[in-house]
Write a protein that holds these residues in place. Structure first.
Motif, short mmCIF file in Angstrom:
data_model
loop_
_atom_site.label_atom_id
_atom_site.label_comp_id
_atom_site.label_asym_id
_atom_site.label_seq_id
_atom_site.Cartn_x
_atom_site.Cartn_y
_atom_site.Cartn_z
N GLU A 115 0.83 -1.21 0.00
CA GLU A 115 0.00 0.00 0.00
C GLU A 115 0.86 1.25 0.00
O GLU A 115 0.49 2.27 -0.58
CB GLU A 115 -0.90 0.01 1.23
CG GLU A 115 -2.24 -0.65 0.98
CD GLU A 115 -3.05 -0.78 2.26
OE1 GLU A 115 -3.04 0.18 3.06
OE2 GLU A 115 -3.67 -1.84 2.45
N GLU A 116 1.98 1.17 0.71
CA GLU A 116 2.84 2.34 0.84
C GLU A 116 4.13 2.11 0.07
O GLU A 116 4.88 1.19 0.38
CB GLU A 116 3.19 2.57 2.32
CG GLU A 116 1.96 2.71 3.20
CD GLU A 116 2.11 3.82 4.22
OE1 GLU A 116 3.27 4.14 4.59
OE2 GLU A 116 1.09 4.38 4.64
N GLY A 138 0.77 6.59 0.13
CA GLY A 138 0.74 6.42 1.59
C GLY A 138 1.32 7.63 2.29
O GLY A 138 2.17 8.33 1.76
#
Ligand code: ADP
Ligand code: MG
Length: 151
Positions: A115-116, A138
């Motif tokens: 996600e990041e 993120g």
């Protein structure tokens, strides 16, 4: 959030990589895209040096993953020839791990990215002119990108 730098020498690109390298933390994932000659290896070598890697970093063309010792472990991955999924290779560990992971050819594993992460894209604009685009995914990376912009 995106930011673009223009460099006009390889040294300027190295300087940018060095600034980023000094800010990196365990578990950071960076994707690196760009055509042949755009400066991916130039950038990666300088990034690795800033992480305290003393061994020579080469393109990982014939291996999927290379691992280097530094201030933090440095993992250099080339997803181009990746046939198995990340899970099969146990690569998820690298993404949540103790080191910094740079992924070339992230297009091959787009659906498996964390996600990041920071997406870096290098563009050839002229013989010695390159655009270096950074996109933060993120909040952690947004903060890091703000810092990098000021460096
Ligand atoms: P890639 O790994 O993307 O194929 P390389 O880093 O191997 O690219 O090659 C980039 C080449 O371009 C190097 O020879 C480097 O010295 C040269 N170069 C010239 N100007 C720049 C610049 N502004 N930024 C990065 N590299 C540059
Ligand atoms: Mg290369």
């Amino acid at each position: 959030m995106k930011y673009v730098w223009t460099t006009t020498t390889a040294e300027e690109t190295e300087k940018l990589a060095e600034q980023l390298g000094k800010m990196l933390q365990p578990g950071n994932v960076i994707t690196l895209s760009g055509d042949l000659g755009a400066g991916k290896t130039t950038f990666t070598k300088a990034l690795a040096a800033a992480l305290g890697v003393t061994k020579t970093v080469n393109s990982p063309t014939f291996t999927i993953m290379k691992e280097y010792a530094g201030r933090l472990p440095f993992y250099h991955m080339d997803a181009y020839r990746l046939e198995d999924t990340m899970e099969e290779l146990g690569l998820e560990e690298y993404m949540e791990g103790d080191g910094v992971l740079v992924i070339e050819w992230p297009e091959m594993i787009e659906d498996q990215l964390p996600e990041e992460y920071l997406a870096l894209r290098l563009y050839y604009k002229g013989e010695t002119t390159r655009e270096i685009e950074a996109e933060a995914f993120g909040s952690r990376w947004e903060e890091l990108l703000e810092e990098w912009k000021k460096a």
